[in-house]
Scaffold this motif. Sequence first.
Motif, PDB file in Angstrom:
ATOM      1  N   GLY A 193       0.791  -1.215   0.000  1.00 27.36           N
ATOM      2  CA  GLY A 193       0.000   0.000   0.000  1.00 27.36           C
ATOM      3  C   GLY A 193       0.827   1.270   0.000  1.00 27.36           C
ATOM      4  N   PRO A 194       0.177   2.407  -0.252  1.00 26.76           N
ATOM      5  CA  PRO A 194       0.900   3.679  -0.393  1.00 26.76           C
ATOM      6  C   PRO A 194       1.569   4.160   0.889  1.00 26.76           C
ATOM      7  CG  PRO A 194      -1.481   4.030  -0.413  1.00 26.76           C
ATOM      8  CD  PRO A 194      -1.267   2.560  -0.500  1.00 26.76           C
ATOM      9  N   ARG A 195       0.980   3.871   2.036  1.00 27.26           N
ATOM     10  CA  ARG A 195       1.530   4.398   3.284  1.00 27.26           C
ATOM     11  C   ARG A 195       2.893   3.780   3.591  1.00 27.26           C
ATOM     12  NH1 ARG A 195       0.988   2.929   8.784  1.00 27.26           N
ATOM     13  NH2 ARG A 195       1.204   4.700  10.205  1.00 27.26           N
ATOM     14  N   ILE A 196       2.964   2.453   3.656  1.00 28.50           N
ATOM     15  CA  ILE A 196       4.212   1.794   3.997  1.00 28.50           C
ATOM     16  C   ILE A 196       5.246   1.993   2.899  1.00 28.50           C
ATOM     17  CG2 ILE A 196       5.299  -0.421   4.535  1.00 28.50           C
ATOM     18  CD1 ILE A 196       3.497   0.656   6.729  1.00 28.50           C
ATOM     19  N   SER A 197       4.842   1.918   1.634  1.00 26.07           N
ATOM     20  CA  SER A 197       5.796   2.112   0.538  1.00 26.07           C
ATOM     21  C   SER A 197       6.375   3.525   0.562  1.00 26.07           C
ATOM     22  CB  SER A 197       5.126   1.834  -0.811  1.00 26.07           C
ATOM     23  OG  SER A 197       4.065   2.734  -1.054  1.00 26.07           O
ATOM     24  N   SER A 198       5.576   4.498   0.984  1.00 25.11           N
ATOM     25  CA  SER A 198       6.075   5.873   1.095  1.00 25.11           C
ATOM     26  C   SER A 198       7.114   5.987   2.200  1.00 25.11           C
ATOM     27  CB  SER A 198       4.916   6.837   1.371  1.00 25.11           C
ATOM     28  OG  SER A 198       4.019   6.876   0.286  1.00 25.11           O
ATOM     29  N   TYR A 199       6.896   5.305   3.320  1.00 21.43           N
ATOM     30  CA  TYR A 199       7.880   5.334   4.404  1.00 21.43           C
ATOM     31  C   TYR A 199       9.197   4.698   3.966  1.00 21.43           C
ATOM     32  CZ  TYR A 199       4.214   6.773   7.657  1.00 21.43           C
ATOM     33  OH  TYR A 199       3.221   7.465   8.302  1.00 21.43           O
ATOM     34  N   VAL A 200       9.121   3.603   3.209  1.00 16.76           N
ATOM     35  CA  VAL A 200      10.341   2.982   2.686  1.00 16.76           C
ATOM     36  C   VAL A 200      11.076   3.957   1.775  1.00 16.76           C
ATOM     37  CG1 VAL A 200      11.250   1.107   1.257  1.00 16.76           C
ATOM     38  CG2 VAL A 200       9.405   0.640   2.874  1.00 16.76           C
ATOM     39  N   PHE A 201      10.330   4.648   0.930  1.00 18.35           N
ATOM     40  CA  PHE A 201      10.930   5.626   0.016  1.00 18.35           C
ATOM     41  C   PHE A 201      11.545   6.796   0.774  1.00 18.35           C
ATOM     42  CE2 PHE A 201      10.474   9.188  -3.096  1.00 18.35           C
ATOM     43  CZ  PHE A 201      11.391   8.727  -4.027  1.00 18.35           C
ATOM     44  N   VAL A 202      10.872   7.244   1.816  1.00 13.66           N
ATOM     45  CA  VAL A 202      11.414   8.326   2.644  1.00 13.66           C
ATOM     46  C   VAL A 202      12.748   7.901   3.255  1.00 13.66           C
ATOM     47  CG1 VAL A 202      11.083   9.574   4.830  1.00 13.66           C
ATOM     48  CG2 VAL A 202       9.239   9.480   3.151  1.00 13.66           C
ATOM     49  N   GLY A 203      12.827   6.645   3.723  1.00  7.45           N
ATOM     50  CA  GLY A 203      14.089   6.145   4.239  1.00  7.45           C
ATOM     51  C   GLY A 203      15.178   6.184   3.185  1.00  7.45           C
ATOM     52  N   GLY A 204      14.826   5.819   1.943  1.00  7.17           N
ATOM     53  CA  GLY A 204      15.787   5.898   0.856  1.00  7.17           C
ATOM     54  C   GLY A 204      16.250   7.317   0.596  1.00  7.17           C
ATOM     55  N   LEU A 205      15.322   8.260   0.650  1.00  3.01           N
ATOM     56  CA  LEU A 205      15.685   9.663   0.461  1.00  3.01           C
ATOM     57  C   LEU A 205      16.617  10.145   1.578  1.00  3.01           C
ATOM     58  CD1 LEU A 205      12.248  11.202  -0.624  1.00  3.01           C
ATOM     59  CD2 LEU A 205      14.205  10.683  -2.086  1.00  3.01           C
ATOM     60  N   ILE A 206      16.319   9.763   2.810  1.00  2.00           N
ATOM     61  CA  ILE A 206      17.164  10.176   3.932  1.00  2.00           C
ATOM     62  C   ILE A 206      18.583   9.631   3.772  1.00  2.00           C
ATOM     63  CG2 ILE A 206      17.554   9.884   6.421  1.00  2.00           C
ATOM     64  CD1 ILE A 206      14.512   9.912   6.778  1.00  2.00           C
TER      65      ILE A 206
ATOM     66  N   VAL B 107      13.306  10.093  17.211  1.00  2.00           N
ATOM     67  CA  VAL B 107      12.558  11.240  16.681  1.00  2.00           C
ATOM     68  C   VAL B 107      11.300  10.757  15.955  1.00  2.00           C
ATOM     69  CG1 VAL B 107      12.620  13.138  15.029  1.00  2.00           C
ATOM     70  CG2 VAL B 107      14.586  12.713  16.507  1.00  2.00           C
ATOM     71  N   LEU B 108      11.440   9.695  15.158  1.00  4.27           N
ATOM     72  CA  LEU B 108      10.279   9.147  14.446  1.00  4.27           C
ATOM     73  C   LEU B 108       9.219   8.652  15.423  1.00  4.27           C
ATOM     74  CD1 LEU B 108      12.081   7.148  11.605  1.00  4.27           C
ATOM     75  CD2 LEU B 108      10.845   9.308  11.382  1.00  4.27           C
ATOM     76  N   ILE B 109       9.672   8.030  16.506  1.00  3.09           N
ATOM     77  CA  ILE B 109       8.726   7.555  17.526  1.00  3.09           C
ATOM     78  C   ILE B 109       7.997   8.725  18.165  1.00  3.09           C
ATOM     79  CG2 ILE B 109       8.578   6.460  19.803  1.00  3.09           C
ATOM     80  CD1 ILE B 109      10.894   4.626  18.874  1.00  3.09           C
ATOM     81  N   LEU B 110       8.740   9.787  18.476  1.00  2.00           N
ATOM     82  CA  LEU B 110       8.148  10.954  19.140  1.00  2.00           C
ATOM     83  C   LEU B 110       7.100  11.641  18.260  1.00  2.00           C
ATOM     84  CD1 LEU B 110      11.282  12.535  20.876  1.00  2.00           C
ATOM     85  CD2 LEU B 110       9.371  11.351  21.979  1.00  2.00           C
ATOM     86  N   ILE B 111       7.317  11.636  16.964  1.00  2.00           N
ATOM     87  CA  ILE B 111       6.340  12.294  16.077  1.00  2.00           C
ATOM     88  C   ILE B 111       5.307  11.313  15.536  1.00  2.00           C
ATOM     89  CG2 ILE B 111       7.953  14.114  15.441  1.00  2.00           C
ATOM     90  CD1 ILE B 111       8.510  12.687  12.835  1.00  2.00           C
ATOM     91  N   GLY B 112       5.366  10.061  16.014  1.00  2.00           N
ATOM     92  CA  GLY B 112       4.328   9.098  15.697  1.00  2.00           C
ATOM     93  C   GLY B 112       4.443   8.421  14.348  1.00  2.00           C
ATOM     94  N   LEU B 113       5.650   8.336  13.785  1.00  2.00           N
ATOM     95  CA  LEU B 113       5.836   7.666  12.507  1.00  2.00           C
ATOM     96  C   LEU B 113       6.470   6.296  12.719  1.00  2.00           C
ATOM     97  CD1 LEU B 113       7.155  10.583  10.242  1.00  2.00           C
ATOM     98  CD2 LEU B 113       4.853   9.638  10.348  1.00  2.00           C
ATOM     99  N   PRO B 114       6.159   5.309  11.871  1.00  3.75           N
ATOM    100  CA  PRO B 114       6.744   3.969  12.020  1.00  3.75           C
ATOM    101  C   PRO B 114       8.237   3.978  11.717  1.00  3.75           C
ATOM    102  CG  PRO B 114       5.479   4.085   9.999  1.00  3.75           C
ATOM    103  CD  PRO B 114       5.215   5.370  10.733  1.00  3.75           C
ATOM    104  N   VAL B 115       9.001   3.310  12.545  1.00  2.57           N
ATOM    105  CA  VAL B 115      10.456   3.329  12.422  1.00  2.57           C
ATOM    106  C   VAL B 115      10.946   2.319  11.395  1.00  2.57           C
ATOM    107  CG1 VAL B 115      12.633   2.970  13.652  1.00  2.57           C
ATOM    108  CG2 VAL B 115      10.713   4.104  14.798  1.00  2.57           C
ATOM    109  N   LEU B 116      10.450   1.096  11.466  1.00  2.74           N
ATOM    110  CA  LEU B 116      11.037   0.005  10.693  1.00  2.74           C
ATOM    111  C   LEU B 116      10.964   0.201   9.173  1.00  2.74           C
ATOM    112  CD1 LEU B 116       9.936  -2.984  12.931  1.00  2.74           C
ATOM    113  CD2 LEU B 116      12.166  -1.892  12.800  1.00  2.74           C
ATOM    114  N   PRO B 117       9.856   0.657   8.595  1.00  2.00           N
ATOM    115  CA  PRO B 117       9.867   0.884   7.141  1.00  2.00           C
ATOM    116  C   PRO B 117      10.886   1.935   6.720  1.00  2.00           C
ATOM    117  CG  PRO B 117       7.609   0.813   7.959  1.00  2.00           C
ATOM    118  CD  PRO B 117       8.506   0.862   9.160  1.00  2.00           C
ATOM    119  N   VAL B 118      11.035   2.999   7.518  1.00  2.00           N
ATOM    120  CA  VAL B 118      12.019   4.032   7.201  1.00  2.00           C
ATOM    121  C   VAL B 118      13.429   3.463   7.291  1.00  2.00           C
ATOM    122  CG1 VAL B 118      12.958   6.280   7.885  1.00  2.00           C
ATOM    123  CG2 VAL B 118      10.485   5.874   7.982  1.00  2.00           C
ATOM    124  N   ALA B 119      13.685   2.660   8.331  1.00  2.00           N
ATOM    125  CA  ALA B 119      15.001   2.042   8.491  1.00  2.00           C
ATOM    126  C   ALA B 119      15.319   1.123   7.320  1.00  2.00           C
ATOM    127  CB  ALA B 119      15.056   1.269   9.804  1.00  2.00           C
TER     128      ALA B 119
END
Length: 663
Positions: A233-246, A527-539
């Motif tokens: 889905g778009p939500r988790i795939s976006s978090y993975v992409f954000v991790g790639g951008l970071i 920081v991701l935890i504090l702002i309520g975003l999932p950590v593992l997909p970004v990692a």
Amino acid sequence: MTRENFSSFIPAEKTIPELTTKAILVGIFLAIILGAANAYLGLYAGMTVSAIIPGAVMALAFMKPFKPTILEVNIATMGASAGECIAAGVIFTIPALILVGAWTEIHYLETTFIALIGGMLGVFWMVPLRRALVVKTDLPFPEGIAVAAVLTTTVGGEHIDTKDRVSGIWLIIGALTAALFKFGQLALNIFRDTIDGVISIGKYAIFEKENEAYFYAGTTTSPALLAVGWIIGPRISSYVFVGGLIGWVIIAPLLILATGLPAPSAEYAGLGDLIGGFYKVWGEQVRYIGVGAMLIGGLWAVYSIRTNLVDSVKEAVMGFKNQGTKTQRRTDQDLNYKLVFIAIGAMVIPIFVLYQILSGLIGVSLIMAVLTIFLAFIASALAGYLTGLVGSSNCPISGVTVTILLIVSLLMLGLGATGVQGMAIVIFISAVVCIGGSISGDLLQTMASGQMIGATPKKLQISMIFGVIAISATVGIVIGVLHQAFTIGSTKLPAPQAFLMKGIVQGILGGNMLWPYVVAGAVLALVLILIGLPVLPVAIGIYLPFTLSVPIFIGGGIRHMTDVVLKKRYGSAEEEEYSDWELAIKQTGITPKEKAIRTGLLFTAGLVAGEALMGVVIAVLIVLGIQLSILQTAPWWPGLLIFGFIAVLLAYIPIREIITPKK
């Protein structure tokens, strides 16, 4: 909430064919197919696709000519789940033995034994946890609900109802499309699988030193990764992409600007000086930021469900004390608890023997064998709760494994076992625990769907054992062939999850952990935890090659467009009506909205299976020395055009009946 008296689709008083030869054989076949597919996908992309829903639709497609009952299809689905779970546990951990230098090649017998032990522990620990997590709680088990919905609306009654079903042709079309694409890519070499490049944006002074500034961009033209993005889905795939951008667009360019672009290491030399240097910075520095984020993400996952974990342990103990010798209700029959606990206790012996043979450390092997049994229970309970809450596709089993890995590594450090043998035992334990937790999570998800449709738990558990045995006997061959063909740790088979395991074990026991980068990743996770975003997909996005994140993101974007069309036409793209178990087993035909979603699911499941299985076939050709390459240097543009066409197909096929007016 209690589900003790839940009225299932097939009443408990009614007995229809369930654990039959055809159901077991189809389950075994799907276990091997989906296990091999996920082994390749996991080593290639660092993630696997839950086989519960794809397994259900594939079981329907394969069993339709035999006119199965709904319970037979559920049995076959159970076998399919076993294949994906074992493959995920093995490829996340066993390749780390290659990376740390404990093995130079995949050892088939040891790999098979580890897979079998982990799988059996997962099945056995699930038995006392079934009532605790499925019956005694109100956990939704989202994919269990989805499978029950698929089976009751597609199979219906006792035998397959051909009316209003979703055609299995889309599964075949997806598989053939991806298989042919992969064959042209890897075997014929008529177009490239990766399109990437590095550009210079000028020189800048930093720390009184002037260095060239670079940016990297690219994509892999992979139908399987496109399908993965659609499925998650778009939500988790976006978090993975954000991790790639970071990792690739922010951190890596800053490191290069500060220290200069290094010469590529041997493993990246073939990529050229610019791209190879970028990969070296990512592999030796940026990836450890992902390691730190994964560590904190795993610990946070454990902490987040601490109350539920304690409750599940209490329920399991109470269930063991209260279980009678035989239950009256068919839908409440488990494998005998006493025999299960005897089997669990007896498994200490083969685990000890395995650790002793592989490490040569008697005392440490005995301690760790007992610890393995306990950690397998914790991982099984944790994975069961996670899958019950968020579903198998979103369950961070890798985070659970990382947590276990960290604990065991520190224990081994305290025992003084810091050499390669100590590293090997840590990885073996993590492999068994990861496999056990993965099996338990998916098995409980299928147990939930079984509870809804009226399956017999004991027969589902037996079916899972058959699936575990089948995939355990073949997964070692699959990853061994893949390693010989592509080399684990190379750009063609990066094995990111295994690299994570290797980094933690080698860093702690070898004393060379890159703590500044790990700490940076840990801070990012906090920081991701504090702002309520999932950590593992970004990692995952940080330590995956950026080119893999892009097609996943594109697939997620296509799924978003599909959902928008369905929402505009029907009010919602999600199957919200199945948020309740009673509604999940409603006896109605498939609605147009459901048909669109499941058509997309069939097509994407075919894309994943087709590409992954062709990858295994090509690996066999390479090992056998069969060369089919047509071009010496493959161009990039044909692959991009075909990839774009497949993306258009993925966007069009699920909603074609909605946007194309009927004549």
